[in-house]
Design a protein around this motif. Sequence first.
Motif, PDB file in Angstrom:
ATOM      1  N   UNK A   1       0.854  -1.181   0.000  1.00  0.00           N
ATOM      2  CA  UNK A   1       0.000   0.000   0.000  1.00  0.00           C
ATOM      3  C   UNK A   1       0.894   1.236   0.000  1.00  0.00           C
ATOM      4  N   UNK A   2       0.746   2.079  -1.027  1.00  0.00           N
ATOM      5  CA  UNK A   2       1.528   3.321  -1.139  1.00  0.00           C
ATOM      6  C   UNK A   2       3.032   3.049  -1.024  1.00  0.00           C
ATOM      7  N   UNK A   3       3.495   1.971  -1.656  1.00  0.00           N
ATOM      8  CA  UNK A   3       4.917   1.664  -1.666  1.00  0.00           C
ATOM      9  C   UNK A   3       5.437   1.017  -0.404  1.00  0.00           C
ATOM     10  N   UNK A   4       4.567   0.732   0.558  1.00  0.00           N
ATOM     11  CA  UNK A   4       4.968   0.067   1.798  1.00  0.00           C
ATOM     12  C   UNK A   4       4.405  -1.345   1.820  1.00  0.00           C
TER      13      UNK A   4
ATOM     14  N   UNK B   1     -11.933  -7.442  -3.190  1.00  0.00           N
ATOM     15  CA  UNK B   1     -12.795  -6.273  -3.265  1.00  0.00           C
ATOM     16  C   UNK B   1     -12.009  -4.975  -3.328  1.00  0.00           C
ATOM     17  N   UNK B   2     -10.729  -5.046  -2.966  1.00  0.00           N
ATOM     18  CA  UNK B   2      -9.910  -3.831  -2.966  1.00  0.00           C
ATOM     19  C   UNK B   2      -8.894  -3.852  -4.097  1.00  0.00           C
ATOM     20  N   UNK B   3      -9.205  -4.582  -5.162  1.00  0.00           N
ATOM     21  CA  UNK B   3      -8.231  -4.773  -6.233  1.00  0.00           C
ATOM     22  C   UNK B   3      -7.766  -3.445  -6.809  1.00  0.00           C
ATOM     23  N   UNK B   4      -8.681  -2.492  -6.993  1.00  0.00           N
ATOM     24  CA  UNK B   4      -8.309  -1.247  -7.660  1.00  0.00           C
ATOM     25  C   UNK B   4      -7.344  -0.404  -6.833  1.00  0.00           C
ATOM     26  N   UNK B   5      -7.384  -0.538  -5.512  1.00  0.00           N
ATOM     27  CA  UNK B   5      -6.559   0.326  -4.655  1.00  0.00           C
ATOM     28  C   UNK B   5      -5.316  -0.381  -4.146  1.00  0.00           C
ATOM     29  N   UNK B   6      -5.104  -1.648  -4.517  1.00  0.00           N
ATOM     30  CA  UNK B   6      -3.902  -2.378  -4.100  1.00  0.00           C
ATOM     31  C   UNK B   6      -2.983  -2.568  -5.295  1.00  0.00           C
ATOM     32  N   UNK B   7      -1.675  -2.385  -5.036  1.00  0.00           N
ATOM     33  CA  UNK B   7      -0.673  -2.595  -6.073  1.00  0.00           C
ATOM     34  C   UNK B   7      -0.292  -4.061  -6.109  1.00  0.00           C
ATOM     35  N   UNK B   8      -0.112  -4.581  -7.329  1.00  0.00           N
ATOM     36  CA  UNK B   8       0.225  -5.994  -7.483  1.00  0.00           C
ATOM     37  C   UNK B   8       1.570  -6.289  -6.814  1.00  0.00           C
ATOM     38  N   UNK B   9       1.651  -7.423  -6.114  1.00  0.00           N
ATOM     39  CA  UNK B   9       2.903  -7.863  -5.512  1.00  0.00           C
ATOM     40  C   UNK B   9       3.380  -6.959  -4.393  1.00  0.00           C
ATOM     41  N   UNK B  10       4.659  -7.132  -4.028  1.00  0.00           N
ATOM     42  CA  UNK B  10       5.257  -6.334  -2.963  1.00  0.00           C
ATOM     43  C   UNK B  10       6.225  -5.318  -3.543  1.00  0.00           C
ATOM     44  N   UNK B  11       6.462  -4.266  -2.769  1.00  0.00           N
ATOM     45  CA  UNK B  11       7.366  -3.200  -3.200  1.00  0.00           C
ATOM     46  C   UNK B  11       8.800  -3.593  -2.914  1.00  0.00           C
ATOM     47  N   UNK B  12       9.761  -3.104  -3.710  1.00  0.00           N
ATOM     48  CA  UNK B  12      11.181  -3.361  -3.406  1.00  0.00           C
ATOM     49  C   UNK B  12      11.549  -2.727  -2.069  1.00  0.00           C
ATOM     50  N   UNK B  13      12.474  -3.353  -1.389  1.00  0.00           N
ATOM     51  CA  UNK B  13      12.887  -2.910  -0.059  1.00  0.00           C
ATOM     52  C   UNK B  13      14.396  -2.748  -0.044  1.00  0.00           C
ATOM     53  N   UNK B  14      14.867  -1.682   0.543  1.00  0.00           N
ATOM     54  CA  UNK B  14      16.298  -1.468   0.704  1.00  0.00           C
ATOM     55  C   UNK B  14      16.731  -2.052   2.041  1.00  0.00           C
ATOM     56  N   UNK B  15      17.689  -2.942   2.004  1.00  0.00           N
ATOM     57  CA  UNK B  15      18.120  -3.627   3.232  1.00  0.00           C
ATOM     58  C   UNK B  15      19.041  -2.733   4.047  1.00  0.00           C
ATOM     59  N   UNK B  16      18.788  -2.585   5.347  1.00  0.00           N
ATOM     60  CA  UNK B  16      19.733  -1.862   6.200  1.00  0.00           C
ATOM     61  C   UNK B  16      21.076  -2.582   6.236  1.00  0.00           C
ATOM     62  N   UNK B  17      22.113  -1.901   6.668  1.00  0.00           N
ATOM     63  CA  UNK B  17      23.445  -2.494   6.739  1.00  0.00           C
ATOM     64  C   UNK B  17      23.429  -3.764   7.583  1.00  0.00           C
ATOM     65  N   UNK B  18      24.075  -4.809   7.057  1.00  0.00           N
ATOM     66  CA  UNK B  18      24.140  -6.074   7.775  1.00  0.00           C
ATOM     67  C   UNK B  18      22.887  -6.913   7.641  1.00  0.00           C
ATOM     68  N   UNK B  19      22.087  -6.633   6.595  1.00  0.00           N
ATOM     69  CA  UNK B  19      20.801  -7.317   6.430  1.00  0.00           C
ATOM     70  C   UNK B  19      20.692  -7.908   5.030  1.00  0.00           C
ATOM     71  N   UNK B  20      20.073  -9.075   4.954  1.00  0.00           N
ATOM     72  CA  UNK B  20      19.666  -9.644   3.677  1.00  0.00           C
ATOM     73  C   UNK B  20      18.154  -9.859   3.726  1.00  0.00           C
ATOM     74  N   UNK B  21      17.459  -9.353   2.708  1.00  0.00           N
ATOM     75  CA  UNK B  21      16.008  -9.528   2.588  1.00  0.00           C
ATOM     76  C   UNK B  21      15.747 -10.357   1.342  1.00  0.00           C
ATOM     77  N   UNK B  22      15.038 -11.444   1.505  1.00  0.00           N
ATOM     78  CA  UNK B  22      14.764 -12.354   0.397  1.00  0.00           C
ATOM     79  C   UNK B  22      13.260 -12.454   0.174  1.00  0.00           C
ATOM     80  N   UNK B  23      12.859 -12.361  -1.079  1.00  0.00           N
ATOM     81  CA  UNK B  23      11.456 -12.485  -1.468  1.00  0.00           C
ATOM     82  C   UNK B  23      11.280 -13.710  -2.358  1.00  0.00           C
ATOM     83  N   UNK B  24      10.145 -14.340  -2.219  1.00  0.00           N
ATOM     84  CA  UNK B  24       9.866 -15.530  -3.021  1.00  0.00           C
ATOM     85  C   UNK B  24       9.767 -15.205  -4.496  1.00  0.00           C
TER      86      UNK B  24
END
Length: 616
Positions: A115-118, A170-193
Motif C-alpha cells: 500500500x503506497x509503496x509500503x 474487493x480492494x483490487x483497484x486500490x492495491x498494487x500488485x505484488x510487494x514493493x522493493x525494499x532497501x536492506x539496512x546495513x548487515x541485512x539480507x532480505x529475500x522475497x519468493x
Amino acid sequence: MVGFTTGARRSAARRRVALAGVALLLALGHSSRVWAEQRLALVVGNAGYAANRLANPSNDAELIARALAATGFEVVKLIDADQAALKRAVLELARRLRGSDSVGLFYYAGHAAQVDGENYLIPVGADIKEAAEVPIAAVSLAELLKAMERSESQLTIAILDACRDNPFPSATRSLTRGLAPVKAPTGTLIAFATGPGEVALDGDGANSPYSAALATHIPEIGIPLEEVFRRTRRRVLTATANRQTPWEHSSLTAEFYFRPKTAEPERTARGPLGGVSELRLAELAAWEAIKDSTDIEALRRHVGAYPDGVFAELALIRIGKLERQPTTWGRILTGGVPAAPARSAAESAFERAVKLEAEANGPATLAEAAALYRQAADGGLAAAMHRLGRLYDQGLGVSRDLAEAARWYRRAAELDHAAAMAALGTMHEYGEGVGRDLAEALRLYRLAADRGDPHGLTSLGYLYAEGKGVTRDVAAARRLYATAAELGHTRAMYNLALLCIRGQGGPRDLAEAVRLLGSASDKGHAGAMRELAFLYDEGRGVGRNPVLAAELLLKAFQAGHKEAALDLRSRSQSWSYATRREVQRRLAGGGFYKGLVHGFIDRKTREALDRFAAQN
C-alpha cells in the motif's frame, strides 16, 4: 539452540605430564569473559484466513523451522498468528538479539500487501475491507526490519514467501500488485519468493516452490548465504517453468554460512609409527643433540616439542631415571656434573630400536626394530612391550596380529604403562583383537588419563563427546581435550578446535580454534590442515586467505588425507573459486600443471594432482 560465544581461554597454570586425576579434572571450571553468539529465528506460517485461505504456509513454516533448527537456530514458530501475537513475537526477537553477537532470522509465509509503496504482512483474523485499512490492521515490514536493525545484531535475515495472490479481491483497484522493493539496512539480507510487483505461487504440493527449494539448500555444508539463495532461485525457476523468480536485496558486510564446512571429530586412533616426514626428521635431529644429555629440562622440552614422537617415551624413561638418581651420586670432580645413569641392556636395545624405527629405511629395518623391542620387552621394559604391541597392531616389521598386539599392550598395562592402557582401551572400544567392551575401554582410558597420558585423555574425551558407553557430556570432553592439547597431543587439539568452532561444551571461540589447528598442523596433523584451510577459505576467525587455504589443503592431500583428496578431486565446488585458482597456481609453480588458471578442477587439474601425489 546452538549458542555460541567467543573469547580467549588460557590456562593460568603449567601442567606437568603427571596429573592429579580425572576426578579433579572433571570438577575444574574454566571462566573467562565471553560474548554470546546466538542464532535466533522467528518462523511464521499464516494460512487460516477467513477469506482466501492458503494451503501451504503452515506446512512451509514447519519445513523451514526444521531446516533452521538443524543448522543451530533456536526457532520460535507461530502458526496462524493474529496481529497481537505477531507483533509480540517480533518484539521479543528484537529484545533477545539486542546487545549480543547474534544472527537474527525472520521467515514469513502467508498473505502480504503493498500500500503506497509500503509492504505489510497480513495477520490471521484481520478484518480489512479497504486498502486504507491495511496499515492499521496489518504489520508493517519496514517497522519489523527497523526493530531488528535496532537490536544491533551482527546479521539480520528476512525471508518472505508472501503475496501468493490478492488477499482482498474487493480492494483490487486500490492495491498494487505484488510487494514493493525494499532497501536492506546495513548487515541485512532480505529475500522475497518472487520479484517486486510479482505474485508468488502457492504450489500444487504440500509446500510452495520457494520454501521447498530454500529448505533443500539451507542445510548444505560450506555454502555462503548468498549462494544458498542463488541455488534456491535456480531451483524455483526450474520448478515453475520460469514463471517465478526469487529476489534478494543484500547489504551484508561479512560472510555467513548456515552450515560451515567442518569435519567430524577424530575417533580414537593409534596412529602409524613408521614413515619419514619433515617432522620426523626434525625430531631425529633434535634427539641426536640431546640423546646423551643429563639435563632433565632439555629432555622435558623434547617431550613437549614431540609428544607423539618416537623418542618421547625414551626421553620419559631417561627423566624418570635421572629424577630417581641421588643428588650425591656419581659427580664428576672437574665440573660437579652428575654422571648419566647406567643404561640397562633392555634400555639400550630399546634405544636402538627407536632409532631404527625413526629412520624407517624399509621393512628390514622395521623387522630389526621389532626384534630389538622384543629383546627389551623380554628384559621387562614396559615401554618396549607397548612399542612391540603397536608394531603388531599395524603390521610393521611383523605380520599384523591384533591378538598379539593386545597381549603386549596388556603386559605393559599391568606394569602401569599409561599409553598401553589407552591402546588396549581402544582395542576394547572397537573389538579389535579382544572382545568389544565399552565398560573396559572406559576403565582403561580413565586409568591412562589419571596418569596424565594424552592418548587416554583424548580417547576418554571422545567417549564423553559422543556419549559412547557413558552419559554424553561435551563440557567434560572439552576439558579433557584441553588438558591433552596442553600436553601437545594433536588429536586433542583438532577435536577441541572443532568444539570451539561449533560452540559445543563451552564458548564458541574461533580465535582459539585457529590457534589449536595451527599448532596441530605444524605437528603434521592432516585433518587440522584441512580444517584450517576451511577457515581461511571462508574467512571465519581469520581474514580470508585463499593462498593459505590452498597451501593447507594441498598439504593435507600430500599427507594422504582421504577427505582432502575428495575435496580436490570430486567435490571442489564446496571451495571458493579463489582457493581453487590458488591450488592450480601452486601446482603450476611446482611443474605439475600446465593448463589455464581458471578455478575449475578439470581433467588436467586432476592429472596434475595425480602427479603431485606421486611426487610426494
